[in-house]
Motif scaffolding. Structure first.
Motif, mmCIF file in Angstrom:
data_model
loop_
_atom_site.group_PDB
_atom_site.id
_atom_site.type_symbol
_atom_site.label_atom_id
_atom_site.label_comp_id
_atom_site.label_asym_id
_atom_site.label_seq_id
_atom_site.Cartn_x
_atom_site.Cartn_y
_atom_site.Cartn_z
ATOM 1 N N SER A 1 4.595 -4.012 -10.336
ATOM 2 C CA SER A 1 4.994 -5.067 -11.268
ATOM 3 C C SER A 1 4.975 -6.412 -10.551
ATOM 4 N N TRP A 2 5.258 -7.468 -11.306
ATOM 5 C CA TRP A 2 5.161 -8.822 -10.751
ATOM 6 C C TRP A 2 6.494 -9.342 -10.224
ATOM 7 N N GLN A 3 7.619 -8.677 -10.543
ATOM 8 C CA GLN A 3 8.928 -9.241 -10.182
ATOM 9 C C GLN A 3 9.108 -9.405 -8.676
ATOM 10 N N PHE A 4 8.567 -8.474 -7.902
ATOM 11 C CA PHE A 4 8.616 -8.551 -6.439
ATOM 12 C C PHE A 4 7.197 -8.316 -5.923
ATOM 13 N N PRO A 5 6.346 -9.334 -5.993
ATOM 14 C CA PRO A 5 4.924 -9.130 -5.696
ATOM 15 C C PRO A 5 4.632 -8.688 -4.272
ATOM 16 N N LEU A 6 5.542 -8.924 -3.343
ATOM 17 C CA LEU A 6 5.301 -8.545 -1.951
ATOM 18 C C LEU A 6 6.241 -7.438 -1.492
ATOM 19 N N ALA A 7 7.522 -7.540 -1.798
ATOM 20 C CA ALA A 7 8.472 -6.532 -1.324
ATOM 21 C C ALA A 7 8.248 -5.188 -2.002
ATOM 22 N N ALA A 8 8.049 -5.180 -3.336
ATOM 23 C CA ALA A 8 7.926 -3.906 -4.045
ATOM 24 C C ALA A 8 6.687 -3.108 -3.621
ATOM 25 N N PRO A 9 5.494 -3.712 -3.549
ATOM 26 C CA PRO A 9 4.359 -2.937 -3.028
ATOM 27 C C PRO A 9 4.575 -2.469 -1.594
ATOM 28 N N SER A 10 5.298 -3.267 -0.806
ATOM 29 C CA SER A 10 5.586 -2.856 0.574
ATOM 30 C C SER A 10 6.453 -1.609 0.609
ATOM 31 N N TRP A 11 7.440 -1.522 -0.307
ATOM 32 C CA TRP A 11 8.301 -0.346 -0.371
ATOM 33 C C TRP A 11 7.500 0.933 -0.551
ATOM 34 N N ASP A 12 6.371 0.843 -1.262
ATOM 35 C CA ASP A 12 5.551 2.027 -1.500
ATOM 36 C C ASP A 12 4.425 2.168 -0.484
ATOM 37 N N ALA A 13 3.716 1.075 -0.229
ATOM 38 C CA ALA A 13 2.541 1.166 0.640
ATOM 39 C C ALA A 13 2.918 1.538 2.070
ATOM 40 N N ALA A 14 3.985 0.945 2.595
ATOM 41 C CA ALA A 14 4.333 1.184 3.999
ATOM 42 C C ALA A 14 4.647 2.656 4.274
ATOM 43 N N PRO A 15 5.534 3.313 3.509
ATOM 44 C CA PRO A 15 5.777 4.733 3.793
ATOM 45 C C PRO A 15 4.587 5.623 3.477
ATOM 46 N N ALA A 16 3.832 5.275 2.424
ATOM 47 C CA ALA A 16 2.657 6.083 2.106
ATOM 48 C C ALA A 16 1.661 6.064 3.252
ATOM 49 N N LEU A 17 1.424 4.895 3.831
ATOM 50 C CA LEU A 17 0.518 4.779 4.971
ATOM 51 C C LEU A 17 1.113 5.416 6.218
ATOM 52 N N ALA A 18 2.403 5.266 6.401
ATOM 53 C CA ALA A 18 3.043 5.787 7.611
ATOM 54 C C ALA A 18 2.827 7.277 7.768
ATOM 55 N N VAL A 19 2.882 8.020 6.649
ATOM 56 C CA VAL A 19 2.751 9.474 6.741
ATOM 57 C C VAL A 19 1.309 9.936 6.621
ATOM 58 N N GLY A 20 0.346 8.991 6.529
ATOM 59 C CA GLY A 20 -1.061 9.371 6.613
ATOM 60 C C GLY A 20 -1.865 9.280 5.346
ATOM 61 N N ASN A 21 -1.266 8.798 4.251
ATOM 62 C CA ASN A 21 -2.059 8.555 3.042
ATOM 63 C C ASN A 21 -2.834 7.243 3.183
ATOM 64 N N THR A 22 -3.860 7.070 2.383
ATOM 65 C CA THR A 22 -4.444 5.756 2.162
ATOM 66 C C THR A 22 -3.971 5.259 0.800
ATOM 67 N N VAL A 23 -4.186 3.978 0.512
ATOM 68 C CA VAL A 23 -3.522 3.360 -0.640
ATOM 69 C C VAL A 23 -4.497 2.497 -1.435
ATOM 70 N N VAL A 24 -4.404 2.603 -2.764
ATOM 71 C CA VAL A 24 -5.066 1.674 -3.681
ATOM 72 C C VAL A 24 -3.973 1.072 -4.557
ATOM 73 N N VAL A 25 -3.871 -0.250 -4.561
ATOM 74 C CA VAL A 25 -2.830 -0.959 -5.307
ATOM 75 C C VAL A 25 -3.428 -1.639 -6.521
ATOM 76 N N LYS A 26 -2.824 -1.389 -7.699
ATOM 77 C CA LYS A 26 -3.161 -2.135 -8.909
ATOM 78 C C LYS A 26 -2.010 -3.092 -9.172
ATOM 79 N N CYS B 1 -1.146 -13.242 -5.473
ATOM 80 C CA CYS B 1 -0.349 -12.779 -4.326
ATOM 81 C C CYS B 1 -0.989 -11.552 -3.684
ATOM 82 N N ALA B 2 -1.379 -10.584 -4.508
ATOM 83 C CA ALA B 2 -1.958 -9.344 -3.983
ATOM 84 C C ALA B 2 -3.258 -9.609 -3.238
ATOM 85 N N LEU B 3 -4.127 -10.441 -3.813
ATOM 86 C CA LEU B 3 -5.412 -10.702 -3.167
ATOM 87 C C LEU B 3 -5.252 -11.511 -1.889
ATOM 88 N N ARG B 4 -4.275 -12.397 -1.857
ATOM 89 C CA ARG B 4 -4.054 -13.176 -0.632
ATOM 90 C C ARG B 4 -3.538 -12.276 0.483
#
Length: 470
Positions: free
Chosen positions: A139-164, A172-175
């Motif tokens: 969502s847009w409410q936390f354009p940087l913190a919220a994707p980080s909450w998901d992307a960081a642990p997903a990557l940490a344990v070995g997944n790759t990530v696609v963010v919509k 914000c996302a493209l930058r």
């Protein structure tokens, strides 16, 4: 038009405080482009996992460093694209950096457990393994913190990530993707901008799905994932209650509640939407809230004094005004918040925080609320009635209780039907060090902290027994 993006849907992101300021206008991905992104992520995932814990940990630390180096630039972009007040935008950047550094420790966690067999020699093991490609619909409410909450642990344990990303937060996302180019290996973290059809395509393709948004869309995401046997996590709507008892510090409670109504223009899932006053506290609380909210009128988010900036769109502003007018027509009256647009800020989508009293029980504001700085004040006669009122909504994100009575505080912790209970604190604010979930129609498995390891991995059981001689 960005390279590799198909001309299916146009994504336009406006500055909410100056709608004539268009940050980005581009053609979003097509479902076929999402398919190719997931395929690239699938090819990159085995190598990302095989790189090992130390390499993944170092990479996540580098992401934190890169975001920290761009702190002021990204904070300014947050203000411009989603109307987040500058002080809160800076806090979000600081939190995003901390999130990546915190989860950089996760690769070093034990990947499983060891058990003794029930009989004979050998070992019984559990091993956590990543699902593969994590699809993150944010969502847009936390354009940087919220994707980080998901992307960081997903990557940490070995997944790759696609963010919509949400269309309103595409710039914000493209930058961030530009900043992280070269920080992470190719294909490990990708951005797929676009509208709902892109989220639907990602939900149909990813090996694990995280969604933040409306409950209606979230239901569709869960169904799509469930049909493929894929785990899905939702963060959807909140209709949060703040309960104030007669023994509370009313002045302090009013400041906390007013901030939770007004901050981020009331658009967080943790924003306070219902204020429940118990018995004799109502008159004092009413006056304190009126004063507190009047000091939080909507203003230019570029100022450090701003708490309530513009809402995200003209539609969102109209929805607030319509809800207010509908409640008034039903017999309610306004305690705070003149929603008329002020001349000096007419260009932006501004609306002052609104507090209403005597709203009918069957009005939408009492049943599910809206995204915006609007709350309803009501009175009940007893503590038990307050608990029932707080639990009466469809959603169960967070409830707050304001009291100096420890016994009642402990009782409320066990009885409030919300994933988070905050005593003498605003409903807004979460700790990424603690697991966060949702109850009732808000739904959702626990996330953040080590709970994310369970979601972004599957556990395999291994029996290791000595070979038997032929």
């Amino acid at each position: 038009m960005l390279p590799g993006l198909a001309a299916d849907s146009v994504v336009i992101s406006h500055n909410p405080s100056d709608p004539d300021d268009v940050l980005i206008e581009l053609y979003g991905c097509s479902p076929e482009t999402v398919t190719r992104a997931v395929q690239r992520a699938t090819r990159a995932q085995p190598e990302w996992l095989a790189a090992g814990a130390a390499a993944r940990s170092a990479a996540l630390h580098r992401v934190g460093d890169a975001l920290e180096a761009a702190h002021e630039e990204l904070a300014g972009l947050l203000v411009r694209e989603v109307g987040k007040p500058l002080t809160e935008a800076r806090e979000e950047l600081t939190r995003a950096v901390a999130i990546w550094r915190y989860y950089a420790q996760l690769p070093q966690e034990a990947p499983g457990t060891v058990q003794e067999p029930t009989s004979g020699p050998g070992l019984l093991l559990t091993r956590r393994r990543p699902h593969g490609v994590a699809g993150l619909i944010t969502s847009w409410q936390f354009p940087l913190a919220a994707p980080s909450w998901d992307a960081a642990p997903a990557l940490a344990v070995g997944n790759t990530v696609v963010v919509k990303p949400a269309p309103e937060a595409t710039a914000c996302a493209l930058r961030v993707a530009e900043i992280l180019k070269g920080v992470l290996p190719s294909g490990v973290l990708q951005i797929a901008p676009g509208g709902p059809e892109i989220g639907a395509a990602l939900a149909d393709l990813a090996d694990v799905v995280s969604f933040t948004g409306s409950s209606e869309v979230g239901t569709a995401v869960v169904c799509a994932a469930a049909s493929r046997g894929v785990p899905a996590r939702l963060e959807v709507s909140g209709h949060n209650a703040a309960v104030v008892l007669p023994d509370a510090n009313v002045a302090r409670a009013a400041v906390d509640i007013a901030a939770a109504i007004a901050c981020c223009a009331g658009q967080k899932h943790t924003a306070t939407k219902r204020v429940i006053a118990v018995d004799s506290v109502l008159p004092k609380l009413r006056e304190a809230l009126k004063q507190a909210l009047q000091s939080l009128s909507a203003r230019d988010p570029n100022t450090t004094e701003a708490v309530c900036g513009p809402v995200i769109s003209k539609t969102a502003r109209d929805r607030v005004i319509q809800a207010r007018d509908s409640a008034l027509a039903s017999g309610a009256h306004v305690l705070a918040g003149d929603t008329r647009v002020r001349r000096e800020r007419a260009a932006g989508w501004y609306v002052d925080p609104v507090l209403l009293e005597n709203v009918p029980d069957d009005h939408d504001l009492n049943r599910r609320g809206i995204s915006g700085p609007v709350a309803v004040l009501s009175k009940v006669m007893t503590f038990d009635a307050a608990i029932r009122a707080a639990n009466s909504g469809r959603y169960g994100v967070v409830s707050s209780l304001h009291t100096s009575d420890l016994e009642k505080a402990l009782s409320a912790v066990g009885r409030l039907n919300a994933a988070m209970v905050r005593v003498n604190a605003p409903t807004t604010g979460t700790e990424f060090l603690l697991p966060l979930g949702r109850e009732k129609d808000s739904r959702g498995v626990r996330e953040k902290e080590r709970a994310t390891m369970d979601f972004y991995t599957s556990t395999r059981t291994v029996s290791l027994l000595p070979a038997v001689s032929a």
